[in-house]
Design a protein around this motif. Structure first.
Motif, PDB file in Angstrom:
ATOM      1  N   VAL A   1       0.782  -1.207  -0.045  1.00  0.00           N
ATOM      2  CA  VAL A   1      -0.097  -0.081  -0.010  1.00  0.00           C
ATOM      3  C   VAL A   1       1.116   1.350  -0.121  1.00  0.00           C
ATOM      4  CG1 VAL A   1      -1.802   1.199   1.044  1.00  0.00           C
ATOM      5  CG2 VAL A   1      -1.512  -1.214   1.213  1.00  0.00           C
ATOM      6  N   ARG A   2       0.613   2.005  -0.876  1.00  0.00           N
ATOM      7  CA  ARG A   2       1.426   3.329  -1.011  1.00  0.00           C
ATOM      8  C   ARG A   2       0.569   4.625  -0.255  1.00  0.00           C
ATOM      9  NH1 ARG A   2       3.820   6.034  -5.517  1.00  0.00           N
ATOM     10  NH2 ARG A   2       5.572   6.369  -4.115  1.00  0.00           N
ATOM     11  N   LEU A   3       1.147   5.023   0.706  1.00  0.00           N
ATOM     12  CA  LEU A   3       0.379   6.082   1.678  1.00  0.00           C
ATOM     13  C   LEU A   3       1.274   7.400   1.590  1.00  0.00           C
ATOM     14  CD1 LEU A   3      -1.509   7.094   4.202  1.00  0.00           C
ATOM     15  CD2 LEU A   3       0.004   5.642   5.716  1.00  0.00           C
ATOM     16  N   ALA A   4       0.744   8.596   1.352  1.00  0.00           N
ATOM     17  CA  ALA A   4       1.322   9.769   1.467  1.00  0.00           C
ATOM     18  C   ALA A   4       0.725  10.419   2.901  1.00  0.00           C
ATOM     19  CB  ALA A   4       1.220  10.629   0.287  1.00  0.00           C
ATOM     20  N   ALA A   5       1.636  11.222   3.527  1.00  0.00           N
ATOM     21  CA  ALA A   5       1.195  12.082   4.554  1.00  0.00           C
ATOM     22  C   ALA A   5       2.120  13.206   4.719  1.00  0.00           C
ATOM     23  CB  ALA A   5       1.161  11.162   5.921  1.00  0.00           C
ATOM     24  N   PRO A   6       1.522  14.256   5.471  1.00  0.00           N
ATOM     25  CA  PRO A   6       2.435  15.482   5.718  1.00  0.00           C
ATOM     26  C   PRO A   6       3.704  15.023   6.640  1.00  0.00           C
ATOM     27  CG  PRO A   6       0.099  16.069   6.209  1.00  0.00           C
ATOM     28  CD  PRO A   6       0.153  14.554   5.997  1.00  0.00           C
ATOM     29  N   MET A   7       4.779  15.855   6.444  1.00  0.00           N
ATOM     30  CA  MET A   7       5.986  15.696   7.139  1.00  0.00           C
ATOM     31  C   MET A   7       5.699  15.376   8.633  1.00  0.00           C
ATOM     32  SD  MET A   7       9.102  14.410   7.006  1.00  0.00           S
ATOM     33  CE  MET A   7       9.504  14.884   5.351  1.00  0.00           C
ATOM     34  N   SER A   8       5.554  16.435   9.311  1.00  0.00           N
ATOM     35  CA  SER A   8       5.388  16.489  10.977  1.00  0.00           C
ATOM     36  C   SER A   8       4.496  15.917  11.488  1.00  0.00           C
ATOM     37  CB  SER A   8       5.265  17.964  11.248  1.00  0.00           C
ATOM     38  OG  SER A   8       6.304  18.869  10.858  1.00  0.00           O
ATOM     39  N   PHE A   9       3.264  15.874  10.783  1.00  0.00           N
ATOM     40  CA  PHE A   9       2.100  15.017  11.447  1.00  0.00           C
ATOM     41  C   PHE A   9       2.485  13.570  11.058  1.00  0.00           C
ATOM     42  CE2 PHE A   9      -2.077  12.923  10.913  1.00  0.00           C
ATOM     43  CZ  PHE A   9      -2.741  13.297  12.191  1.00  0.00           C
ATOM     44  N   GLY A  10       3.045  13.153   9.924  1.00  0.00           N
ATOM     45  CA  GLY A  10       3.273  11.867   9.597  1.00  0.00           C
ATOM     46  C   GLY A  10       4.327  11.114  10.638  1.00  0.00           C
TER      47      GLY A  10
ATOM     48  N   LEU B   1       0.538  27.350  15.165  1.00  0.00           N
ATOM     49  CA  LEU B   1       0.798  26.140  14.597  1.00  0.00           C
ATOM     50  C   LEU B   1       0.263  25.074  15.199  1.00  0.00           C
ATOM     51  CD1 LEU B   1       5.249  26.343  14.771  1.00  0.00           C
ATOM     52  CD2 LEU B   1       3.554  25.975  12.791  1.00  0.00           C
ATOM     53  N   PRO B   2       0.139  23.745  14.537  1.00  0.00           N
ATOM     54  CA  PRO B   2      -0.740  22.773  15.309  1.00  0.00           C
ATOM     55  C   PRO B   2      -0.377  22.054  16.562  1.00  0.00           C
ATOM     56  CG  PRO B   2       0.361  22.064  13.139  1.00  0.00           C
ATOM     57  CD  PRO B   2       0.899  23.354  13.268  1.00  0.00           C
ATOM     58  N   GLY B   3      -1.290  21.626  17.166  1.00  0.00           N
ATOM     59  CA  GLY B   3      -0.814  20.924  18.341  1.00  0.00           C
ATOM     60  C   GLY B   3       0.112  19.930  18.304  1.00  0.00           C
ATOM     61  N   PHE B   4       0.094  19.179  17.303  1.00  0.00           N
ATOM     62  CA  PHE B   4       0.973  17.904  17.217  1.00  0.00           C
ATOM     63  C   PHE B   4       2.373  18.411  17.068  1.00  0.00           C
ATOM     64  CE2 PHE B   4      -0.651  18.330  12.838  1.00  0.00           C
ATOM     65  CZ  PHE B   4       0.592  18.557  12.257  1.00  0.00           C
ATOM     66  N   ILE B   5       2.610  19.553  16.842  1.00  0.00           N
ATOM     67  CA  ILE B   5       4.050  20.171  16.716  1.00  0.00           C
ATOM     68  C   ILE B   5       4.480  21.147  18.054  1.00  0.00           C
ATOM     69  CG2 ILE B   5       5.353  22.182  15.464  1.00  0.00           C
ATOM     70  CD1 ILE B   5       4.134  21.553  12.946  1.00  0.00           C
TER      71      ILE B   5
END
Length: 313
Positions: free
Chosen positions: A96-105, A240-244
């Motif tokens: 499975v090929r999965l793409a995601a944003p860098m920091s969130f990923g 900035l988002p909370g995950f960062i």
């Protein structure tokens, strides 16, 4: 009724992807002469050229570009149909090929990928982390996670949750520059910008108030994580988002300000190619991510109300 020339469309998709007759021929196991004849056959059926040909270069024509997208979808749906038939009597397997944003990923997706692989040992995942927007169909991704507004497209999209955004700065910066009392006051501060968010910053405040400001400051970066060292050094303010920034808020290295002023909600979306036909391994990953990514987002939103208010400096 004449049936569509599916072989020719599949060969056309391969040539368009490789931008080469010889490259496509090697990829699909045909001779270059056979590939050339099939493309000529399709062009005759359509009554128009699909490629500009020179001695050095092969490029899609104006007519060929949109048709290439249709061809890729035909091939993807045919493959998905074949795999769905095979998968019906077996457990999930394959890549499975999965793409995601860098920091969130890195923070949220990579741990889930590891857990999914433990549960599904016959599945492989090709994880692509980047803040650049990938072309899911053209680049052959099965699933993509995307944060932010979605442009109109034929992709299938599911909004998983909202991502909490915090307006943050270091205590040292606020002590030196003062604490802004409303969103409009941000215009008089040094603002650190995330390059993928263009245009003015917009905020909603008490009583339905809305404020739009043009950000200006010493740093712009295409990664939210790249802004954090500058924030910690007291160089400015950034939303900035909370995950960062959550861990830095928890330690007091950064402070969340303007709790009554919020940017428009930012959604986390799960995107897939247009076809509803998907292999079992893709369906399994989609279901897993959709379930597991709802809780972290909900917790992040809930933590928004527990953050300390603007400091008295």
């Amino acid at each position: 009724m004449r049936l569509p020339d599916l072989e020719a469309w599949a060969v056309f998709a391969a040539v368009a992807d490789r931008q080469s007759f010889s490259g496509a021929a090697e990829n699909i196991g045909l001779s270059k002469a056979t590939v050339s004849k099939i493309i000529a056959r399709l062009e005759a059926q359509l009554g128009q050229s699909l490629f500009h040909r020179t001695s050095r270069r092969l490029a899609l024509t104006e007519a060929g570009r949109p048709l290439a997208e249709h061809a890729r979808r035909m091939v993807a749906e045919a493959r998905a149909a074949e795999e769905a038939a095979r998968d019906a009597a077996s457990s999930p397997s394959g890549t499975v090929r999965l793409a995601a944003p860098m920091s969130f990923g890195i923070a949220n997706v990579a741990p889930l990928v590891a857990e999914f692989l433990v549960r599904n040992p016959a599945v492989d995942i090709d994880l692509h982390l980047s803040d650049a927007r990938v072309d899911i169909v053209a680049e052959g991704f099965d699933v993509a996670l995307r944060i932010g507004d979605l442009a109109d497209s034929s992709l299938r999209a599911r909004r998983l949750c909202d991502i909490a955004t915090h307006i943050v700065a270091a205590p040292a910066y606020l002590a030196a520059a003062g604490v802004p009392q409303d969103a409009a006051a941000l215009a008089h501060h040094r603002l650190l910008r995330y390059a993928n968010v263009t245009g003015n910053w917009r905020f909603h405040g008490p009583g339905g108030a809305e404020v739009s400001i043009r950000p200006d400051g010493p740093l712009i970066a295409n990664s939210g994580d790249a802004l954090v060292p500058a924030l910690l050094a007291g160089l400015g303010i950034a939303p900035l988002p909370g995950f960062i920034v959550g861990p830095h808020i928890a330690t007091g290295a950064l402070v969340a300000i303007l709790p009554d002023w919020t940017p428009p909600p930012v959604g986390l979306h799960l995107l897939t190619p247009p076809s509803p036909l998907r292999p079992q391994r893709v369906e399994a990953l989609i279901a897993f991510l959709a379930e597991r990514l709802r809780d972290p987002c909900a917790e992040a939103v809930a933590r928004r109300s527990d953050l300390p208010s603007s400091p008295d400096v």
